[in-house]
Design a protein around this motif. Structure first.
Motif, PDB file in Angstrom:
ATOM      1  N   GLY A  12      -2.296   4.231   9.940  1.00 40.22           N
ATOM      2  CA  GLY A  12      -2.304   5.666   9.767  1.00 40.22           C
ATOM      3  C   GLY A  12      -1.625   6.135   8.493  1.00 40.22           C
ATOM      4  N   VAL A  13      -0.600   5.450   8.052  1.00 37.25           N
ATOM      5  CA  VAL A  13       0.090   5.764   6.805  1.00 37.25           C
ATOM      6  C   VAL A  13       0.403   4.456   6.093  1.00 37.25           C
ATOM      7  N   ARG A  14       0.578   4.547   4.800  1.00 40.47           N
ATOM      8  CA  ARG A  14       0.854   3.330   4.032  1.00 40.47           C
ATOM      9  C   ARG A  14       2.338   2.960   4.075  1.00 40.47           C
ATOM     10  N   TRP A  15       3.223   3.906   3.825  1.00 46.07           N
ATOM     11  CA  TRP A  15       4.660   3.645   3.783  1.00 46.07           C
ATOM     12  C   TRP A  15       5.296   4.073   5.100  1.00 46.07           C
ATOM     13  N   MET A  58       2.906  -0.986   4.218  1.00 50.10           N
ATOM     14  CA  MET A  58       2.171  -1.742   5.233  1.00 50.10           C
ATOM     15  C   MET A  58       0.981  -2.483   4.639  1.00 50.10           C
ATOM     16  N   HIS A  59       0.424  -1.954   3.569  1.00 53.59           N
ATOM     17  CA  HIS A  59      -0.677  -2.613   2.884  1.00 53.59           C
ATOM     18  C   HIS A  59      -0.196  -3.950   2.310  1.00 53.59           C
ATOM     19  N   ALA A  60       0.894  -3.903   1.561  1.00 54.00           N
ATOM     20  CA  ALA A  60       1.451  -5.114   0.961  1.00 54.00           C
ATOM     21  C   ALA A  60       2.007  -6.059   2.030  1.00 54.00           C
ATOM     22  N   PHE A  61       2.583  -5.510   3.090  1.00 52.22           N
ATOM     23  CA  PHE A  61       3.128  -6.352   4.159  1.00 52.22           C
ATOM     24  C   PHE A  61       2.012  -7.144   4.829  1.00 52.22           C
TER      25      PHE A  61
END
Length: 69
Positions: A12-15, A58-61
């Motif tokens: 839902g959100v990136r950070w 969350m993208h990078a994770f």
């Protein structure tokens, strides 16, 4: 840098805050902090600190989970 196929959208959100990341992915907050301290999660790639709070990308994770990078 292109990572994955918009995989962060599932959250839902990136950070997200460190606490929220722990809740979403099943790592404890302490385990996530240990990964940061060891340099496995890298500042300005996987996480950032703003106004005293840690935020996880969350993208990078997810990319780190999939590839170890």
């Amino acid at each position: 840098m292109k990572i994955g196929n918009n995989s962060f959208e599932q959250y839902g959100v990136r950070w997200v805050t460190l606490d929220k990341c722990a809740e979403l992915v099943g790592y404890t907050k302490d385990a996530l902090n240990a990964l940061r301290v060891k340099g496995k999660l890298r500042m300005d790639i996987h996480w950032r600190k703003r106004e005293g709070r840690i935020f996880i990308d969350m993208h990078a994770f997810q990319h780190w989970i999939e590839t170890g990078k």
